[in-house]
Design a protein around this motif. Structure first.
Motif, mmCIF file in Angstrom:
data_model
loop_
_atom_site.group_PDB
_atom_site.id
_atom_site.type_symbol
_atom_site.label_atom_id
_atom_site.label_comp_id
_atom_site.label_asym_id
_atom_site.label_seq_id
_atom_site.Cartn_x
_atom_site.Cartn_y
_atom_site.Cartn_z
ATOM 1 N N ILE A 227 98.133 21.946 5.351
ATOM 2 C CA ILE A 227 97.822 21.308 6.641
ATOM 3 C C ILE A 227 98.207 19.836 6.554
ATOM 4 N N ALA B 136 98.279 21.748 -2.949
ATOM 5 C CA ALA B 136 97.859 20.556 -2.209
ATOM 6 C C ALA B 136 96.535 20.119 -2.832
ATOM 7 N N GLY C 143 93.425 17.740 -2.004
ATOM 8 C CA GLY C 143 92.801 16.879 -1.005
ATOM 9 C C GLY C 143 92.149 15.711 -1.716
ATOM 10 N N GLY D 273 90.176 16.595 -4.389
ATOM 11 C CA GLY D 273 89.829 17.202 -5.681
ATOM 12 C C GLY D 273 88.338 17.460 -5.849
ATOM 13 N N HIS D 274 87.630 17.759 -4.744
ATOM 14 C CA HIS D 274 86.187 17.992 -4.853
ATOM 15 C C HIS D 274 85.841 19.468 -4.971
ATOM 16 N N SER D 275 86.821 20.240 -5.383
ATOM 17 C CA SER D 275 86.552 21.637 -5.720
ATOM 18 C C SER D 275 85.794 21.681 -7.042
ATOM 19 N N TYR E 278 80.779 31.276 -0.763
ATOM 20 C CA TYR E 278 81.457 30.238 0.009
ATOM 21 C C TYR E 278 82.149 29.359 -1.031
ATOM 22 N N ASP F 113 78.106 17.781 4.664
ATOM 23 C CA ASP F 113 77.046 16.830 4.306
ATOM 24 C C ASP F 113 77.631 15.561 3.698
ATOM 25 N N THR G 64 88.648 15.757 2.212
ATOM 26 C CA THR G 64 89.752 15.623 3.177
ATOM 27 C C THR G 64 89.650 16.676 4.286
ATOM 28 N N VAL H 184 80.920 23.084 6.538
ATOM 29 C CA VAL H 184 79.620 23.471 7.088
ATOM 30 C C VAL H 184 78.581 22.382 6.857
HETATM 31 P P1 FAD Z 1 90.346 19.968 -2.713
HETATM 32 O O1 FAD Z 1 89.290 20.281 -3.689
HETATM 33 O O2 FAD Z 1 91.321 18.938 -3.103
HETATM 34 O O3 FAD Z 1 91.122 21.314 -2.301
HETATM 35 C C1 FAD Z 1 90.408 22.489 -2.008
HETATM 36 C C2 FAD Z 1 91.380 23.642 -1.709
HETATM 37 O O4 FAD Z 1 92.040 23.370 -0.481
HETATM 38 C C3 FAD Z 1 92.473 23.800 -2.760
HETATM 39 O O5 FAD Z 1 92.830 25.150 -2.847
HETATM 40 C C4 FAD Z 1 93.618 23.004 -2.190
HETATM 41 O O6 FAD Z 1 94.862 23.451 -2.655
HETATM 42 C C5 FAD Z 1 93.441 23.243 -0.705
HETATM 43 N N1 FAD Z 1 93.883 22.127 0.107
HETATM 44 C C6 FAD Z 1 93.573 20.823 -0.026
HETATM 45 N N2 FAD Z 1 94.154 20.108 0.947
HETATM 46 C C7 FAD Z 1 94.831 20.993 1.709
HETATM 47 C C8 FAD Z 1 95.633 20.879 2.865
HETATM 48 N N3 FAD Z 1 95.866 19.712 3.450
HETATM 49 N N4 FAD Z 1 96.161 21.999 3.389
HETATM 50 C C9 FAD Z 1 95.953 23.207 2.827
HETATM 51 N N5 FAD Z 1 95.216 23.375 1.723
HETATM 52 C C10 FAD Z 1 94.652 22.271 1.175
HETATM 53 N N6 FAD Z 1 81.504 21.854 1.850
HETATM 54 C C11 FAD Z 1 80.920 22.152 3.026
HETATM 55 O O7 FAD Z 1 81.401 22.999 3.762
HETATM 56 N N7 FAD Z 1 79.789 21.508 3.413
HETATM 57 C C12 FAD Z 1 79.229 20.517 2.682
HETATM 58 O O8 FAD Z 1 78.223 19.959 3.082
HETATM 59 C C13 FAD Z 1 79.840 20.167 1.461
HETATM 60 N N8 FAD Z 1 79.340 19.176 0.702
HETATM 61 C C14 FAD Z 1 79.959 18.833 -0.457
HETATM 62 C C15 FAD Z 1 79.442 17.783 -1.218
HETATM 63 C C16 FAD Z 1 80.052 17.396 -2.390
HETATM 64 C C17 FAD Z 1 79.485 16.257 -3.178
HETATM 65 C C18 FAD Z 1 81.182 18.116 -2.847
HETATM 66 C C19 FAD Z 1 81.832 17.742 -4.134
HETATM 67 C C20 FAD Z 1 81.696 19.179 -2.121
HETATM 68 C C21 FAD Z 1 81.091 19.543 -0.918
HETATM 69 N N9 FAD Z 1 81.573 20.589 -0.136
HETATM 70 C C22 FAD Z 1 80.984 20.885 1.067
HETATM 71 C C23 FAD Z 1 82.705 21.419 -0.592
HETATM 72 C C24 FAD Z 1 84.018 20.931 -0.044
HETATM 73 O O9 FAD Z 1 84.132 21.190 1.339
HETATM 74 C C25 FAD Z 1 85.171 21.657 -0.722
HETATM 75 O O10 FAD Z 1 85.078 21.562 -2.105
HETATM 76 C C26 FAD Z 1 86.497 21.091 -0.261
HETATM 77 O O11 FAD Z 1 87.537 21.918 -0.702
HETATM 78 C C27 FAD Z 1 86.694 19.733 -0.842
HETATM 79 O O12 FAD Z 1 87.678 19.049 -0.127
HETATM 80 P P2 FAD Z 1 88.807 18.315 -0.919
HETATM 81 O O13 FAD Z 1 89.516 17.516 0.096
HETATM 82 O O14 FAD Z 1 88.324 17.592 -2.105
HETATM 83 O O15 FAD Z 1 89.689 19.592 -1.314
#
Ligand code: FAD
Length: 515
Positions: free
Chosen positions: A219, A85, A87, A89-91, A466, A153, A158, A168
């Protein structure tokens, strides 16, 4: 259908892939959504970290849970297909990628479900796992005057992506992470089954998926707790020269009752110099505010500390009431007098504050450059040692981006979720958010992150990564500690062939059930 998928996998070993094949898979899967071939340059092969890129087989844009279930089921009938999945892509380390596998673009489901409801009189919103938190915020506030209680923050993330980790921010000391603020999920498991789960219905799946790094299910819907949204926020930063004073005040604030503390508590380390990114100028909140270094005590070292707090209020509150309440709270703190900065902004503007930083960084071309970030949870008992060695030593000149540090309370986290935490009631989140131009320095910074983690291990510090990123089974076992057995059991139960989230590199895809 399966024959078609197998052929597609086989053909994909060749360099190029005709789009016809992709569309024939789409047809055989009978998707309501769409499917595209996953070239290396597409979004599915990249993430915010910019450190890894892979070539997925295809990018699927599902219309909802049924499409996702079909894709997972079909993959389970092949010998080695995986499903990630994605979301937003902010990993950082390829966690949402699937090398040679199928990537599900969850954003294509973002409009699904958005529905307000009351359960036992309390307000909730049902949202898609692919919805962006910033949209949840703006829609909840503008339509209902309500908002979720716990945030990250930055909100262009997603719902499913943050719930798979924890989610967090400065509200977590009061309400817990985002994983403590959802009561029901709809999930597509690694067996391709669509399940609704909660604390009482399929609890093992519910708690497994929360903080589960995408390992047990995708999810597709989350039920998020809401509260009345304030109109305004007084956003304040105060400076400390001594780490002990900073941590004493931060810990004091996060352990007070509601009404006796601020509504948001965070903090960061900054360099005691005029560096444009990590120095004095990173503290003021407005262009008309100036950091006067003359206030810094002579005894200060190479780094200083900033406590960042926020106080919620309503437009109807009299200004003097707000001033009095804020002065009372600040009066208890031992920051450096003369180094206090504040602005009043709307609640939505406050929560979208990093979006403005994003616009700025995009204009400067550093948003899209690599981000070798490191996030850790460090026990209170080891945080002074961490400060002495890492902040005052290894990182004393800054890192080209924010260095966040603030305390959290373990009792606000649910031990039944999959998140791994260090011991003790108080622990700190440490986030090294590096923004660096592409080049050889990136490898050096990745190596420095590694050095920090290795130092923590060697010193026996109470810490957990984390947004963890490990390559070896040994490291994952150490990470989860006494939760490892439960994690493996959950995997065997909900994703026995290890189809889901291969980018986390925890389990290898198997032909047979893991159990
Ligand atoms: P993705 O990077 O797309 O996915 C992350 C992981 O979750 C992958 O393993 C993916 O397969 C899985 N996944 C995605 N969607 C689903 C779904 N629907 N169901 C099950 N699994 C799924 N984190 C904090 O806690 N606090 C912060 O303040 C914070 N600030 C950030 C600021 C920036 C600029 C960035 C880039 C990241 C920050 N993060 C923070 C980190 C962020 O929460 C994680 O990187 C999160 O995974 C990014 O969400 P995404 O939707 O891009 O997930």
């Amino acid at each position: 259908m399966i024959a078609c998928l197998e052929r597609f996998v086989h053909d994909n070993d060749a360099e190029s892939k005709p789009d016809d094949d992709v569309s024939s898979i789409g047809k055989s899967l009978d998707l309501q959504g769409s499917i595209e071939s996953g070239g290396k340059t597409g979004i599915a092969g990249k993430d915010f970290g910019g450190l890894y890129s892979v070539r997925p087989l295809a990018l699927i844009k599902p219309s909802g849970a049924e499409d996702i279930a079909r894709v997972v089921k079909a993959s389970s009938l092949t010998s080695h297909l995986t499903v990630a999945a994605r979301g937003n892509g902010h990993s950082i380390n390829g966690q949402a990628m699937a090398d040679g596998g199928l990537v599900i673009d969850m954003r294509s489901t973002e409009e699904n479900h958005f529905k307000f409801l009351r359960v036992n009189g309390s307000p909730y919103i049902d949202v898609s796992g692919g919805a962006l938190w910033e949209d949840v915020l703006t829609r909840c506030v503008s339509t209902f005057g309500l908002a979720p209680r716990s945030w990250t923050d930055y909100l262009s993330l997603t719902v499913g992506g943050t719930l798979s980790n924890a989610g967090v921010s400065g509200q977590a000391f009061r309400y817990g992470p985002q994983t403590s603020n959802v009561t029901e999920l709809e999930v597509v498991t690694g067996k391709g089954e669509i399940s609704v789960c909660s604390e009482t219905q399929n609890p093992e799946l519910f708690f497994g998926v929360l903080g589960g790094l995408g390992q047990f299910g995708i999810i597709t819907r989350a039920r998020v707790k809401l509260q009345l949204a304030p109109d305004m926020v007084r956003w304040i930063r105060v400076v400390y020269s001594e780490f002990e004073d900073f941590t004493r005040d931060a810990e004091f604030l996060v352990t007070q009752k509601e009404g006796e503390s601020f509504d948001y508590v965070e903090g960061f380390v900054f360099a005691n110099n005029d560096d444009q990114v990590n120095g004095w100028s990173s503290v003021p909140l407005g262009p008309d505010q100036e950091f006067d270094p003359a206030h810094i005590p002579q005894t200060a070292g190479s780094v200083l500390y900033c406590l960042e707090v926020a106080f919620h209020y309503r437009n109807s509150d009299h200004p003097s009431t707000v001033d009095t309440a804020v002065s009372r709270l600040l009066g208890r703190l031992g920051f450096v007098r003369g180094l206090k900065f504040q602005v009043d902004v709307s609640y939505v503007e406050f929560l979208l504050r990093v979006k403005r930083a994003e616009e700025h960084a995009k204009a400067n071309g550093i948003w899209d450059s690599p981000h070798p970030w490191l996030n850790l949870f460090v026990s209170k008992s080891d945080i002074v040692e961490f400060d002495r060695t890492v902040f005052k030593g290894m990182l004393k000149d800054g890192i080209g981006g924010p260095m966040l540090i603030y305390p959290l309370l373990r009792s606000k986290w649910d031990n039944r979720t999959s998140v791994a935490l260090p011991g003790g009631e108080i622990f700190y989140i440490v986030a090294l958010l590096r923004f660096v131009p592409k080049g050889p320095s990136v490898e050096k910074l990745v190596a420095q992150n590694h050095e920090i983690v290795q130092w923590c291990i060697k010193q026996g510090l109470g810490f957990k990564l984390y947004l963890p990123h490990y390559q070896s089974n040994e490291d994952w076992k150490r990470h989860f500690g006494n939760q490892w057995t439960r994690f493996v059991e959950r995997k065997a139960r909900f994703d026995p062939m290890a189809i889901l989230a291969p980018g986390q590199k925890i389990f290898k895809r198997t032909h047979h059930n893991l159990n």
